[in-house]
Design an enzyme around this catalytic site. Sequence first.
Site, short mmCIF file in Angstrom:
data_model
loop_
_atom_site.label_atom_id
_atom_site.label_comp_id
_atom_site.label_asym_id
_atom_site.label_seq_id
_atom_site.Cartn_x
_atom_site.Cartn_y
_atom_site.Cartn_z
N HIS A 6 0.82 -1.21 0.00
CA HIS A 6 0.00 0.00 0.00
C HIS A 6 0.85 1.26 0.00
O HIS A 6 2.04 1.21 0.26
CB HIS A 6 -1.00 0.03 1.18
N ARG A 10 -2.25 11.47 3.65
CA ARG A 10 -3.06 12.10 4.69
C ARG A 10 -4.11 12.98 4.04
O ARG A 10 -3.80 13.75 3.14
CB ARG A 10 -2.18 12.94 5.62
N GLU A 53 -3.95 3.73 1.30
CA GLU A 53 -4.33 3.97 2.70
C GLU A 53 -4.54 5.46 2.91
O GLU A 53 -3.63 6.26 2.69
CB GLU A 53 -3.22 3.47 3.63
N ASN A 57 -6.38 12.41 10.33
CA ASN A 57 -6.02 12.82 11.69
C ASN A 57 -7.17 13.64 12.26
O ASN A 57 -7.51 14.71 11.73
CB ASN A 57 -4.72 13.61 11.69
N HIS A 72 3.61 11.69 -7.38
CA HIS A 72 2.26 11.31 -7.76
C HIS A 72 2.05 9.82 -7.54
O HIS A 72 2.99 9.06 -7.42
CB HIS A 72 1.97 11.66 -9.23
N GLU A 122 -1.50 10.16 -11.73
CA GLU A 122 -1.23 10.00 -13.15
C GLU A 122 -2.07 8.82 -13.64
O GLU A 122 -2.03 7.74 -13.05
CB GLU A 122 0.26 9.72 -13.38
#
Length: 131
Positions: A6, A10, A53, A57, A72, A122
């Site tokens: 993965h 954020r 993922e 927060n 990217h 992309e």
Amino acid sequence: MAKAIHSMIRVLDEDRSVSFYQQAFGLEVADRLDFNSFTLVYLRNNETAFELELTINKGRTEPYNLGDGYGHLAVSVDDLDALHVRLKGLDFTIRDIVEFKREGALLARFFFVEDPDGYKIEVLQRQGRFV
């Protein structure tokens, strides 16, 4: 041998980000882990076991500074032109399709689209090394 499983980014708004990745690339929530100060959301589709993922927060209200180190994410699709038209219709921030050639030979056809937090993705036509 190591196996890539993965990549994490954020994001500010879980619902907005999950919606973007569902609409744009057909990614669905594979798992959601909620903790006191953050939530992890794992997205994937049937094309690959590799996951995106999303880390949310809790209490964060300011956009993240992506800095000058982020490049990217990249995905490949069967019909680049159709996806480009569809994403334009969804009012996403999207660039024109580019053809990348070397010595006259087509290496790649692609465009970039931005997610709600400004991360660039992309999108490449499946061909050559980008299958």
